[in-house]
Design a protein around this motif. Sequence first.
Motif, PDB file in Angstrom:
ATOM      1  N   LEU A  63      40.618  65.907   0.561  1.00 44.90           N
ATOM      2  CA  LEU A  63      41.482  64.726   0.579  1.00 44.90           C
ATOM      3  C   LEU A  63      42.911  65.040   0.167  1.00 44.90           C
ATOM      4  CD1 LEU A  63      39.037  62.071  -0.918  1.00 44.90           C
ATOM      5  CD2 LEU A  63      40.122  61.964   1.327  1.00 44.90           C
ATOM      6  N   HIS A  64      43.073  65.953  -0.762  1.00 42.30           N
ATOM      7  CA  HIS A  64      44.407  66.317  -1.215  1.00 42.30           C
ATOM      8  C   HIS A  64      45.238  66.842  -0.046  1.00 42.30           C
ATOM      9  CE1 HIS A  64      47.424  68.793  -3.426  1.00 42.30           C
ATOM     10  NE2 HIS A  64      47.334  67.826  -4.320  1.00 42.30           N
ATOM     11  N   SER A  65      44.658  67.759   0.723  1.00 39.63           N
ATOM     12  CA  SER A  65      45.366  68.319   1.877  1.00 39.63           C
ATOM     13  C   SER A  65      45.636  67.261   2.933  1.00 39.63           C
ATOM     14  CB  SER A  65      44.555  69.468   2.492  1.00 39.63           C
ATOM     15  OG  SER A  65      44.537  70.580   1.632  1.00 39.63           O
ATOM     16  N   TYR A  66      44.661  66.374   3.131  1.00 37.45           N
ATOM     17  CA  TYR A  66      44.853  65.304   4.116  1.00 37.45           C
ATOM     18  C   TYR A  66      46.036  64.416   3.729  1.00 37.45           C
ATOM     19  CZ  TYR A  66      44.314  60.829   6.413  1.00 37.45           C
ATOM     20  OH  TYR A  66      44.574  59.665   7.096  1.00 37.45           O
ATOM     21  N   LEU A  67      46.099  64.002   2.476  1.00 41.64           N
ATOM     22  CA  LEU A  67      47.183  63.119   2.045  1.00 41.64           C
ATOM     23  C   LEU A  67      48.536  63.808   2.098  1.00 41.64           C
ATOM     24  CD1 LEU A  67      45.474  61.293  -0.951  1.00 41.64           C
ATOM     25  CD2 LEU A  67      45.921  60.386   1.323  1.00 41.64           C
ATOM     26  N   LEU A  68      48.552  65.116   1.916  1.00 39.01           N
ATOM     27  CA  LEU A  68      49.797  65.876   2.009  1.00 39.01           C
ATOM     28  C   LEU A  68      50.187  66.193   3.448  1.00 39.01           C
ATOM     29  CD1 LEU A  68      49.355  68.402  -0.948  1.00 39.01           C
ATOM     30  CD2 LEU A  68      50.888  66.431  -0.841  1.00 39.01           C
ATOM     31  N   GLY A  69      49.340  65.824   4.404  1.00 36.67           N
ATOM     32  CA  GLY A  69      49.658  66.065   5.803  1.00 36.67           C
ATOM     33  C   GLY A  69      49.376  67.472   6.270  1.00 36.67           C
ATOM     34  N   ARG A  70      48.630  68.229   5.483  1.00 36.22           N
ATOM     35  CA  ARG A  70      48.290  69.603   5.871  1.00 36.22           C
ATOM     36  C   ARG A  70      47.119  69.650   6.832  1.00 36.22           C
ATOM     37  NH1 ARG A  70      48.368  71.677  -0.413  1.00 36.22           N
ATOM     38  NH2 ARG A  70      50.639  71.556  -0.721  1.00 36.22           N
ATOM     39  N   ASN A  71      46.420  68.534   6.959  1.00 33.04           N
ATOM     40  CA  ASN A  71      45.284  68.452   7.861  1.00 33.04           C
ATOM     41  C   ASN A  71      45.222  67.038   8.410  1.00 33.04           C
ATOM     42  OD1 ASN A  71      42.873  68.947   9.223  1.00 33.04           O
ATOM     43  ND2 ASN A  71      42.033  70.139   7.533  1.00 33.04           N
ATOM     44  N   LEU A 100      30.185  61.996   1.267  1.00 39.05           N
ATOM     45  CA  LEU A 100      31.207  62.379   0.306  1.00 39.05           C
ATOM     46  C   LEU A 100      32.443  62.899   1.024  1.00 39.05           C
ATOM     47  CD1 LEU A 100      32.279  63.218  -2.551  1.00 39.05           C
ATOM     48  CD2 LEU A 100      31.057  65.392  -2.204  1.00 39.05           C
ATOM     49  N   LEU A 101      33.603  62.366   0.661  1.00 41.54           N
ATOM     50  CA  LEU A 101      34.877  62.922   1.094  1.00 41.54           C
ATOM     51  C   LEU A 101      35.452  63.656  -0.114  1.00 41.54           C
ATOM     52  CD1 LEU A 101      34.400  60.419   3.088  1.00 41.54           C
ATOM     53  CD2 LEU A 101      36.857  60.596   3.529  1.00 41.54           C
ATOM     54  N   PRO A 102      35.304  64.980  -0.155  1.00 43.49           N
ATOM     55  CA  PRO A 102      35.664  65.743  -1.354  1.00 43.49           C
ATOM     56  C   PRO A 102      37.163  65.991  -1.464  1.00 43.49           C
ATOM     57  CG  PRO A 102      34.906  67.219   0.340  1.00 43.49           C
ATOM     58  CD  PRO A 102      34.772  65.833   0.915  1.00 43.49           C
ATOM     59  N   GLY A 103      37.585  66.312  -2.672  1.00 42.70           N
ATOM     60  CA  GLY A 103      38.947  66.778  -2.871  1.00 42.70           C
ATOM     61  C   GLY A 103      39.048  68.258  -2.563  1.00 42.70           C
ATOM     62  N   ASP A 104      40.254  68.799  -2.744  1.00 37.88           N
ATOM     63  CA  ASP A 104      40.484  70.223  -2.519  1.00 37.88           C
ATOM     64  C   ASP A 104      40.283  71.006  -3.811  1.00 37.88           C
ATOM     65  OD1 ASP A 104      41.991  70.963   0.258  1.00 37.88           O
ATOM     66  OD2 ASP A 104      42.379  68.889  -0.333  1.00 37.88           O
ATOM     67  N   GLU A 105      39.580  72.111  -3.721  1.00 33.47           N
ATOM     68  CA  GLU A 105      39.418  72.975  -4.885  1.00 33.47           C
ATOM     69  C   GLU A 105      40.790  73.490  -5.325  1.00 33.47           C
ATOM     70  OE1 GLU A 105      36.813  76.866  -6.341  1.00 33.47           O
ATOM     71  OE2 GLU A 105      36.640  76.108  -4.287  1.00 33.47           O
ATOM     72  N   GLY A 106      41.131  73.241  -6.587  1.00 32.32           N
ATOM     73  CA  GLY A 106      42.422  73.692  -7.101  1.00 32.32           C
ATOM     74  C   GLY A 106      43.608  72.978  -6.491  1.00 32.32           C
ATOM     75  N   GLY A 107      43.392  71.769  -5.962  1.00 28.33           N
ATOM     76  CA  GLY A 107      44.461  71.070  -5.245  1.00 28.33           C
ATOM     77  C   GLY A 107      45.574  70.564  -6.135  1.00 28.33           C
ATOM     78  N   GLY A 108      45.251  70.137  -7.363  1.00 28.01           N
ATOM     79  CA  GLY A 108      46.270  69.609  -8.257  1.00 28.01           C
ATOM     80  C   GLY A 108      46.697  68.204  -7.875  1.00 28.01           C
ATOM     81  N   GLN A 109      47.457  67.582  -8.753  1.00 28.43           N
ATOM     82  CA  GLN A 109      47.927  66.226  -8.496  1.00 28.43           C
ATOM     83  C   GLN A 109      49.009  66.223  -7.420  1.00 28.43           C
ATOM     84  OE1 GLN A 109      46.845  63.417  -9.273  1.00 28.43           O
ATOM     85  NE2 GLN A 109      45.774  63.491 -11.220  1.00 28.43           N
ATOM     86  N   LEU A 110      49.159  65.081  -6.755  1.00 26.23           N
ATOM     87  CA  LEU A 110      50.249  64.915  -5.806  1.00 26.23           C
ATOM     88  C   LEU A 110      51.566  64.838  -6.567  1.00 26.23           C
ATOM     89  CD1 LEU A 110      48.710  62.105  -3.579  1.00 26.23           C
ATOM     90  CD2 LEU A 110      48.886  64.496  -2.979  1.00 26.23           C
ATOM     91  N   ALA A 111      52.628  65.354  -5.967  1.00 21.45           N
ATOM     92  CA  ALA A 111      53.955  65.201  -6.536  1.00 21.45           C
ATOM     93  C   ALA A 111      54.566  63.898  -6.033  1.00 21.45           C
ATOM     94  CB  ALA A 111      54.838  66.392  -6.132  1.00 21.45           C
ATOM     95  N   ARG A 112      55.456  63.339  -6.806  1.00 19.56           N
ATOM     96  CA  ARG A 112      56.033  62.058  -6.402  1.00 19.56           C
ATOM     97  C   ARG A 112      56.764  62.151  -5.071  1.00 19.56           C
ATOM     98  NH1 ARG A 112      55.658  58.095  -9.975  1.00 19.56           N
ATOM     99  NH2 ARG A 112      54.955  58.630 -12.063  1.00 19.56           N
ATOM    100  N   ALA A 113      57.351  63.302  -4.805  1.00 23.23           N
ATOM    101  CA  ALA A 113      58.076  63.456  -3.539  1.00 23.23           C
ATOM    102  C   ALA A 113      57.155  63.359  -2.337  1.00 23.23           C
ATOM    103  CB  ALA A 113      58.804  64.797  -3.523  1.00 23.23           C
ATOM    104  N   ASP A 114      55.874  63.554  -2.548  1.00 18.80           N
ATOM    105  CA  ASP A 114      54.911  63.537  -1.440  1.00 18.80           C
ATOM    106  C   ASP A 114      54.394  62.127  -1.148  1.00 18.80           C
ATOM    107  OD1 ASP A 114      53.515  66.404  -3.041  1.00 18.80           O
ATOM    108  OD2 ASP A 114      54.935  66.395  -1.387  1.00 18.80           O
TER     109      ASP A 114
END
Length: 305
Positions: A63-71, A100-114
Amino acid sequence: MIVIATSDKGGTGRSVSSGNLAYRLSTAGQSVAYLDFDFGAPTAGAIFEIGSAQRGVSGGAGLHSYLLGRNTTAAQIDVYAATDRVTLRKQRHRRGRLVLLPGDEGGGQLARADQHDAITRCAALLLELQHAFQTCIIDLSGGRSIAMEVVLRATALPQMRESRMRWIVFHRWTRQHIVATSGLVHGPHGLLESGAAYGHDPTKLLESIRYVRTLVPAANELGATTAAGAVWIQEQNHGLKRLASTARLGASVVLGEIPFDSLLQWREQIILDADVAAGLAKGETVDAFQQLGRRLFDDATWETL
């Protein structure tokens, strides 16, 4: 329905309770999507005992990558097919869907700019999932996180206004947790203040929030060894009830209580009926999750504040 699970602190049992709620809704025949929005520690896969996703997924599929537009898509894992727990996997064809829609391993929090693009992607994903599942449970990270902000902003967008949404705030039955939880909802930069700033109707948002008390011990589990100790424990419990009422977390806005259970405390796993039959878990715990599922969809439960 979109169900958003949050808490002010870690260690509330939010994720394991949300996972058990998702499982019980599935056993009732519902199709359920579970979204792991705890980007810093995406461990929902461990609760469902999916070894390949116990810390999220790799390869930019979460999900982290999806929200960042990487996928362009977010991974979806069939819990019953992927779990390493044999007794859970055997129930695959007798239940509703649980994905389950999992997060990314080691993805970290989103930055405000994202956030701007993440907000629109979040809304698009939720709209898509609403067509495929009866219930979507979003498990946020604890506190005033970027994940909470993204979900608040996304659910305030015009395209989301017809969606049926409910917030469940989990907290332990302790003085510190009651105070912190009240602050998360009613305090500065809390759910209500932030939600109003992002475009939510404050009255409707307040009406969509209920509380679940977790790891609540029964009276005979509190360890009183003397009459004076029993009286003291009773006084403390009454004091917590008064504090909760003053903090606007009183009985009228409590959706349920989850009892203390060894499997929840030590294993943080899904409780199956087989666990109760084997004497490893309490029947009262299963009853509590089933009741929570019923109340979640009972409009009358949400009409009184």
